[in-house]
Design an enzyme around this catalytic site. Structure first.
Site, mmCIF file in Angstrom:
data_model
loop_
_atom_site.group_PDB
_atom_site.id
_atom_site.type_symbol
_atom_site.label_atom_id
_atom_site.label_comp_id
_atom_site.label_asym_id
_atom_site.label_seq_id
_atom_site.Cartn_x
_atom_site.Cartn_y
_atom_site.Cartn_z
ATOM 1 C CG PHE A 1 72.570 49.431 69.089
ATOM 2 C CD1 PHE A 1 72.279 49.662 67.751
ATOM 3 C CD2 PHE A 1 73.063 50.475 69.856
ATOM 4 C CE1 PHE A 1 72.486 50.918 67.182
ATOM 5 C CE2 PHE A 1 73.271 51.732 69.302
ATOM 6 C CZ PHE A 1 72.974 51.950 67.958
ATOM 7 C CB VAL B 1 75.285 47.477 73.487
ATOM 8 C CG1 VAL B 1 75.618 46.287 72.612
ATOM 9 C CG2 VAL B 1 75.753 48.776 72.850
ATOM 10 C CB CYS B 2 71.127 43.454 73.891
ATOM 11 S SG CYS B 2 70.737 41.868 74.655
ATOM 12 C CB ILE B 3 74.619 42.204 78.373
ATOM 13 C CG1 ILE B 3 75.920 41.542 78.806
ATOM 14 C CG2 ILE B 3 73.424 41.504 79.005
ATOM 15 C CD1 ILE B 3 76.299 41.824 80.245
ATOM 16 C CB ALA C 1 77.048 42.702 73.412
#
Lengths: 118, 97, 133
Positions: free
Chosen positions: A39, A76-78, A81
Protein backbone atom coordinates in the site's frame (compact mmCIF):
# COMPACT_ATOMS: atom_id res chain seq x y z
CA UNK A 1 3.37 -17.58 -11.02
CA UNK A 2 4.42 -15.06 -8.39
CA UNK A 3 2.23 -11.97 -8.54
CA UNK A 4 2.69 -8.77 -6.54
CA UNK A 5 0.15 -5.97 -6.25
CA UNK A 6 0.60 -2.32 -5.39
CA UNK A 7 -2.36 -0.14 -4.40
CA UNK A 8 -2.22 3.66 -4.47
CA UNK A 9 -5.69 4.83 -3.49
CA UNK A 10 -7.62 4.93 -0.25
CA UNK A 11 -10.66 2.74 0.44
CA UNK A 12 -14.21 3.61 -0.67
CA UNK A 13 -13.09 6.84 -2.32
CA UNK A 14 -11.75 5.02 -5.39
CA UNK A 15 -12.42 1.67 -7.00
CA UNK A 16 -8.70 0.74 -7.07
CA UNK A 17 -8.90 -1.11 -3.76
CA UNK A 18 -11.89 -3.18 -4.91
CA UNK A 19 -10.35 -3.98 -8.28
CA UNK A 20 -7.14 -5.07 -6.59
CA UNK A 21 -8.99 -7.23 -4.09
CA UNK A 22 -11.09 -8.94 -6.76
CA UNK A 23 -7.99 -9.49 -8.89
CA UNK A 24 -6.04 -10.99 -5.99
CA UNK A 25 -8.90 -13.33 -5.04
CA UNK A 26 -9.09 -14.55 -8.63
CA UNK A 27 -5.31 -15.02 -8.77
CA UNK A 28 -5.38 -17.10 -5.57
CA UNK A 29 -8.27 -19.19 -6.92
CA UNK A 30 -6.17 -19.93 -9.98
CA UNK A 31 -3.34 -21.21 -7.79
CA UNK A 32 -0.94 -18.27 -8.08
CA UNK A 33 1.32 -17.19 -5.29
CA UNK A 34 0.77 -13.63 -4.12
CA UNK A 35 4.30 -12.38 -3.53
CA UNK A 36 3.01 -9.41 -1.60
CA UNK A 37 0.57 -6.55 -1.44
CA UNK A 38 1.98 -3.08 -1.00
CA UNK A 39 0.00 0.00 0.00
CA UNK A 40 1.40 3.34 -1.10
CA UNK A 41 0.20 6.94 -1.35
CA UNK A 42 -3.33 7.19 0.16
CA UNK A 43 -3.52 3.42 -0.20
CA UNK A 44 -2.16 3.25 3.36
CA UNK A 45 -5.67 4.11 4.61
CA UNK A 46 -6.93 0.71 3.44
CA UNK A 47 -5.87 -1.11 6.57
CA UNK A 48 -6.82 1.08 9.49
CA UNK A 49 -9.02 -0.54 12.09
CA UNK A 50 -10.59 2.85 12.79
CA UNK A 51 -12.87 2.56 9.77
CA UNK A 52 -16.43 1.63 10.50
CA UNK A 53 -18.46 1.34 7.30
CA UNK A 54 -22.25 0.82 7.37
CA UNK A 55 -23.30 -2.78 8.14
CA UNK A 56 -24.51 -3.44 4.61
CA UNK A 57 -21.25 -2.31 3.00
CA UNK A 58 -18.02 -4.25 2.57
CA UNK A 59 -15.46 -3.78 5.34
CA UNK A 60 -12.36 -3.08 3.31
CA UNK A 61 -9.82 -3.20 6.14
CA UNK A 62 -11.18 -6.49 7.50
CA UNK A 63 -11.14 -7.93 4.00
CA UNK A 64 -7.41 -7.18 3.67
CA UNK A 65 -6.77 -8.46 7.17
CA UNK A 66 -8.46 -11.76 6.30
CA UNK A 67 -6.20 -12.10 3.26
CA UNK A 68 -3.21 -11.38 5.49
CA UNK A 69 -4.37 -14.13 7.84
CA UNK A 70 -3.88 -16.64 5.02
CA UNK A 71 -0.18 -15.81 5.05
CA UNK A 72 0.00 -13.20 2.31
CA UNK A 73 2.51 -10.49 3.12
CA UNK A 74 0.64 -7.17 3.28
CA UNK A 75 2.89 -4.17 3.66
CA UNK A 76 2.06 -0.55 4.35
CA UNK A 77 4.73 1.93 3.30
CA UNK A 78 6.19 3.55 6.40
CA UNK A 79 6.98 6.90 4.79
CA UNK A 80 3.52 7.23 3.24
CA UNK A 81 1.88 5.99 6.46
CA UNK A 82 3.70 8.38 8.81
CA UNK A 83 2.83 11.31 6.60
CA UNK A 84 -0.85 10.36 6.92
CA UNK A 85 -1.00 9.42 10.59
CA UNK A 86 -1.15 5.69 10.03
CA UNK A 87 0.88 3.89 12.72
CA UNK A 88 1.06 0.32 14.07
CA UNK A 89 -1.57 1.07 16.72
CA UNK A 90 -4.30 1.73 14.18
CA UNK A 91 -3.61 -1.19 11.85
CA UNK A 92 -5.86 -4.22 11.49
CA UNK A 93 -4.14 -7.55 12.29
CA UNK A 94 -2.05 -9.42 9.71
CA UNK A 95 -0.57 -6.39 7.98
CA UNK A 96 2.73 -4.71 8.73
CA UNK A 97 4.44 -1.37 8.24
CA UNK A 98 7.73 -1.45 6.43
CA UNK A 99 9.89 0.46 3.99
CA UNK A 100 10.03 0.96 0.26
CA UNK A 101 12.68 -1.73 0.15
CA UNK A 102 9.77 -4.18 0.41
CA UNK A 103 8.16 -2.72 -2.70
CA UNK A 104 11.53 -2.95 -4.41
CA UNK A 105 11.92 -6.62 -3.51
CA UNK A 106 8.37 -7.41 -4.63
CA UNK A 107 8.93 -5.65 -7.95
CA UNK A 108 12.19 -7.47 -8.56
CA UNK A 109 11.17 -10.90 -7.31
CA UNK A 110 7.60 -11.22 -8.53
CA UNK A 111 6.99 -12.45 -12.07
CA UNK A 112 4.33 -9.78 -12.39
CA UNK A 113 3.68 -6.50 -10.61
CA UNK A 114 0.17 -5.15 -11.08
CA UNK A 115 -0.52 -1.57 -10.00
CA UNK A 116 -3.98 -0.32 -9.04
CA UNK A 117 -4.52 3.40 -8.60
CA UNK A 118 -6.11 6.52 -9.97
CA UNK B 1 2.17 -6.37 -23.18
CA UNK B 2 -1.06 -5.85 -21.24
CA UNK B 3 -2.17 -2.24 -20.91
CA UNK B 4 -4.84 -1.37 -18.37
CA UNK B 5 -6.87 1.84 -18.63
CA UNK B 6 -9.27 2.85 -15.88
CA UNK B 7 -10.30 6.36 -16.98
CA UNK B 8 -13.36 7.50 -18.90
CA UNK B 9 -12.32 8.83 -22.32
CA UNK B 10 -14.90 11.57 -21.88
CA UNK B 11 -13.07 12.99 -18.88
CA UNK B 12 -9.49 12.27 -19.58
CA UNK B 13 -7.13 11.47 -22.48
CA UNK B 14 -5.47 8.43 -20.88
CA UNK B 15 -6.82 5.98 -23.46
CA UNK B 16 -5.56 8.11 -26.34
CA UNK B 17 -2.24 8.72 -24.59
CA UNK B 18 -1.76 5.02 -23.95
CA UNK B 19 -2.67 4.07 -27.51
CA UNK B 20 0.42 5.81 -28.88
CA UNK B 21 2.47 3.14 -27.12
CA UNK B 22 0.50 0.09 -28.18
CA UNK B 23 2.33 -2.39 -30.32
CA UNK B 24 0.72 -4.88 -32.63
CA UNK B 25 -0.37 -7.91 -30.63
CA UNK B 26 -0.67 -6.02 -27.36
CA UNK B 27 -3.71 -6.40 -25.18
CA UNK B 28 -5.83 -3.62 -23.68
CA UNK B 29 -8.01 -4.15 -20.64
CA UNK B 30 -10.59 -1.48 -19.90
CA UNK B 31 -11.68 -1.51 -16.28
CA UNK B 32 -13.30 0.78 -13.71
CA UNK B 33 -14.27 4.05 -15.50
CA UNK B 34 -12.27 2.86 -18.51
CA UNK B 35 -15.26 0.77 -19.61
CA UNK B 36 -17.12 3.89 -20.73
CA UNK B 37 -14.94 3.67 -23.85
CA UNK B 38 -16.71 0.43 -24.84
CA UNK B 39 -20.07 1.89 -25.72
CA UNK B 40 -21.31 2.12 -29.29
CA UNK B 41 -22.52 5.41 -30.70
CA UNK B 42 -20.17 7.69 -28.78
CA UNK B 43 -17.66 10.20 -30.14
CA UNK B 44 -14.88 7.81 -29.12
CA UNK B 45 -16.32 4.70 -30.77
CA UNK B 46 -14.43 5.20 -34.04
CA UNK B 47 -11.17 5.55 -32.09
CA UNK B 48 -11.78 2.28 -30.26
CA UNK B 49 -12.82 0.52 -33.48
CA UNK B 50 -9.52 1.60 -34.95
CA UNK B 51 -7.61 0.29 -31.93
CA UNK B 52 -9.25 -3.08 -32.41
CA UNK B 53 -7.37 -3.49 -35.71
CA UNK B 54 -4.08 -3.72 -33.82
CA UNK B 55 -4.77 -4.83 -30.29
CA UNK B 56 -7.15 -7.14 -28.53
CA UNK B 57 -9.53 -5.22 -26.28
CA UNK B 58 -11.13 -6.64 -23.16
CA UNK B 59 -13.65 -5.00 -20.84
CA UNK B 60 -14.24 -5.91 -17.21
CA UNK B 61 -17.71 -7.41 -16.83
CA UNK B 62 -18.25 -6.23 -13.25
CA UNK B 63 -17.53 -2.65 -14.28
CA UNK B 64 -19.76 -2.83 -17.36
CA UNK B 65 -22.65 -4.21 -15.33
CA UNK B 66 -22.21 -1.68 -12.55
CA UNK B 67 -22.45 1.12 -15.13
CA UNK B 68 -25.30 -0.41 -17.16
CA UNK B 69 -23.19 -0.52 -20.31
CA UNK B 70 -24.82 -3.05 -22.60
CA UNK B 71 -24.18 -1.84 -26.15
CA UNK B 72 -20.58 -2.79 -26.76
CA UNK B 73 -18.50 -2.00 -29.83
CA UNK B 74 -18.23 -5.28 -31.76
CA UNK B 75 -14.89 -6.98 -31.27
CA UNK B 76 -14.51 -6.04 -27.61
CA UNK B 77 -14.39 -9.13 -25.43
CA UNK B 78 -16.00 -9.20 -22.03
CA UNK B 79 -13.87 -10.68 -19.28
CA UNK B 80 -13.93 -11.13 -15.50
CA UNK B 81 -11.28 -11.01 -12.77
CA UNK B 82 -10.29 -14.57 -13.55
CA UNK B 83 -9.81 -13.52 -17.18
CA UNK B 84 -7.77 -10.54 -15.97
CA UNK B 85 -5.46 -12.97 -14.16
CA UNK B 86 -5.09 -15.01 -17.35
CA UNK B 87 -4.09 -11.87 -19.25
CA UNK B 88 -1.50 -11.14 -16.55
CA UNK B 89 -0.17 -14.71 -16.85
CA UNK B 90 0.50 -14.16 -20.53
CA UNK B 91 1.73 -10.55 -20.49
CA UNK B 92 3.78 -8.03 -18.59
CA UNK B 93 1.54 -5.24 -17.36
CA UNK B 94 1.52 -1.47 -17.56
CA UNK B 95 -1.21 0.39 -15.69
CA UNK B 96 -1.93 3.70 -17.40
CA UNK B 97 -2.89 5.54 -14.23
CA UNK C 1 24.74 -18.85 -10.80
CA UNK C 2 24.44 -15.13 -10.36
CA UNK C 3 20.90 -13.83 -10.41
CA UNK C 4 20.09 -11.92 -13.56
CA UNK C 5 19.71 -8.16 -13.10
CA UNK C 6 16.04 -7.30 -13.60
CA UNK C 7 14.90 -4.42 -15.74
CA UNK C 8 12.46 -2.19 -13.89
CA UNK C 9 10.84 0.82 -15.53
CA UNK C 10 9.07 3.73 -13.90
CA UNK C 11 6.59 5.70 -15.94
CA UNK C 12 5.72 9.20 -14.77
CA UNK C 13 2.54 10.51 -16.38
CA UNK C 14 1.02 12.82 -13.81
CA UNK C 15 1.81 16.51 -13.44
CA UNK C 16 3.82 17.58 -10.39
CA UNK C 17 2.49 19.50 -7.34
CA UNK C 18 -1.27 19.11 -8.00
CA UNK C 19 -1.04 15.73 -6.28
CA UNK C 20 1.63 13.84 -4.36
CA UNK C 21 2.15 11.02 -6.88
CA UNK C 22 5.24 12.44 -8.56
CA UNK C 23 6.86 13.35 -5.25
CA UNK C 24 6.27 10.02 -3.52
CA UNK C 25 7.06 8.24 -6.76
CA UNK C 26 10.48 9.85 -6.71
CA UNK C 27 11.09 8.42 -3.24
CA UNK C 28 10.52 4.92 -4.65
CA UNK C 29 13.00 5.52 -7.46
CA UNK C 30 15.68 6.70 -5.06
CA UNK C 31 15.26 3.62 -2.86
CA UNK C 32 15.13 1.19 -5.75
CA UNK C 33 18.26 2.69 -7.26
CA UNK C 34 20.17 1.36 -4.24
CA UNK C 35 19.24 -2.20 -5.18
CA UNK C 36 20.57 -4.44 -7.90
CA UNK C 37 18.17 -3.56 -10.69
CA UNK C 38 18.46 -2.01 -14.14
CA UNK C 39 16.28 1.05 -13.64
CA UNK C 40 14.88 3.39 -16.24
CA UNK C 41 12.50 6.30 -15.75
CA UNK C 42 10.26 7.53 -18.54
CA UNK C 43 8.42 10.83 -18.39
CA UNK C 44 5.39 11.02 -20.62
CA UNK C 45 2.13 12.95 -20.89
CA UNK C 46 1.83 15.48 -18.02
CA UNK C 47 4.80 13.80 -16.37
CA UNK C 48 7.09 15.88 -18.59
CA UNK C 49 6.14 18.93 -16.51
CA UNK C 50 8.00 17.36 -13.60
CA UNK C 51 11.20 17.89 -15.58
CA UNK C 52 10.65 21.54 -16.41
CA UNK C 53 13.44 23.73 -15.16
CA UNK C 54 12.73 26.70 -12.94
CA UNK C 55 10.08 25.08 -10.71
CA UNK C 56 9.79 27.09 -7.48
CA UNK C 57 7.49 25.74 -4.77
CA UNK C 58 8.60 28.14 -2.04
CA UNK C 59 5.53 30.37 -2.19
CA UNK C 60 3.28 27.33 -2.33
CA UNK C 61 4.89 26.19 0.91
CA UNK C 62 5.83 22.68 -0.15
CA UNK C 63 9.25 21.14 -0.30
CA UNK C 64 9.27 20.30 -3.99
CA UNK C 65 11.76 18.00 -5.62
CA UNK C 66 13.59 19.96 -8.28
CA UNK C 67 16.84 19.70 -6.32
CA UNK C 68 16.60 15.92 -6.19
CA UNK C 69 15.83 15.71 -9.89
CA UNK C 70 18.89 17.84 -10.44
CA UNK C 71 20.96 15.10 -8.87
CA UNK C 72 19.25 11.97 -10.22
CA UNK C 73 22.52 10.73 -11.67
CA UNK C 74 24.18 10.98 -8.26
CA UNK C 75 21.50 8.58 -7.04
CA UNK C 76 22.59 6.11 -9.73
CA UNK C 77 19.56 6.80 -11.91
CA UNK C 78 21.15 7.25 -15.31
CA UNK C 79 18.46 6.13 -17.74
CA UNK C 80 16.04 9.02 -17.80
CA UNK C 81 13.87 9.47 -20.88
CA UNK C 82 11.28 11.96 -22.06
CA UNK C 83 8.60 11.20 -24.62
CA UNK C 84 9.18 13.63 -27.47
CA UNK C 85 5.54 13.92 -28.48
CA UNK C 86 4.36 14.64 -24.92
CA UNK C 87 6.96 17.39 -24.67
CA UNK C 88 6.22 18.93 -28.04
CA UNK C 89 2.43 19.09 -27.71
CA UNK C 90 2.99 20.98 -24.46
CA UNK C 91 5.05 23.57 -26.26
CA UNK C 92 8.23 22.43 -24.56
CA UNK C 93 11.64 21.85 -26.07
CA UNK C 94 14.78 20.20 -24.73
CA UNK C 95 15.90 23.65 -23.55
CA UNK C 96 13.05 23.64 -21.02
CA UNK C 97 14.24 20.45 -19.34
CA UNK C 98 16.19 20.56 -16.13
CA UNK C 99 19.66 19.10 -15.73
CA UNK C 100 19.83 15.74 -13.95
CA UNK C 101 23.55 15.58 -13.27
CA UNK C 102 26.86 15.79 -15.00
CA UNK C 103 28.80 13.44 -17.20
CA UNK C 104 31.40 11.58 -15.14
CA UNK C 105 34.17 12.09 -17.69
CA UNK C 106 33.46 15.37 -19.41
CA UNK C 107 31.66 16.99 -16.43
CA UNK C 108 29.20 18.38 -18.96
CA UNK C 109 25.64 18.84 -17.67
CA UNK C 110 23.34 15.98 -18.64
CA UNK C 111 19.68 16.33 -19.53
CA UNK C 112 17.07 13.60 -19.81
CA UNK C 113 17.14 11.89 -23.18
CA UNK C 114 14.29 12.81 -25.51
CA UNK C 115 13.06 9.79 -27.45
CA UNK C 116 10.12 8.74 -29.64
CA UNK C 117 7.12 6.80 -28.41
CA UNK C 118 8.06 3.83 -30.58
CA UNK C 119 11.39 3.54 -28.76
CA UNK C 120 9.60 3.79 -25.42
CA UNK C 121 7.09 1.11 -26.42
CA UNK C 122 9.95 -1.18 -27.41
CA UNK C 123 11.67 -0.56 -24.08
CA UNK C 124 8.46 -1.23 -22.16
CA UNK C 125 8.19 -4.62 -23.80
CA UNK C 126 11.65 -5.58 -22.48
CA UNK C 127 10.95 -4.84 -18.82
CA UNK C 128 10.63 -7.32 -16.01
CA UNK C 129 8.09 -5.06 -14.34
CA UNK C 130 6.80 -1.51 -14.71
CA UNK C 131 5.67 0.80 -11.93
CA UNK C 132 3.54 3.78 -12.90
CA UNK C 133 3.49 6.99 -10.86
Amino acid sequence: MKIAVCIYEGPYNHEASDSAYNFIKAAIDKGHEIQGIFFYHDGVYNVTKLMEPPQDDRHIANRWSALGATGIDIVVCIAAAKRRGIVDDVLVPNVRISGLGQLTMMTIQADRMVVFGD
Amino acid sequence: MLHTVNKSPFQNTTLMDAARFFQSGDVLLLLEDGVFACQTGTIHAAFVENLLKNVKVYAMRADLKARAITQLIPGIEITDYSGFVELVEKNKVHSWL
Amino acid sequence: MAEEIKKIMFTVRKPPHGSIYVYEGLEVKLIMAAYDADISVVFMDDGVYALKQGQDTKELGIKGFAATYGALMDYEIQKVYVDRHSMEIRGMTEDDLLIIGEDEETEEPVKPQVIDSQAIAAMMAEQHNILSF
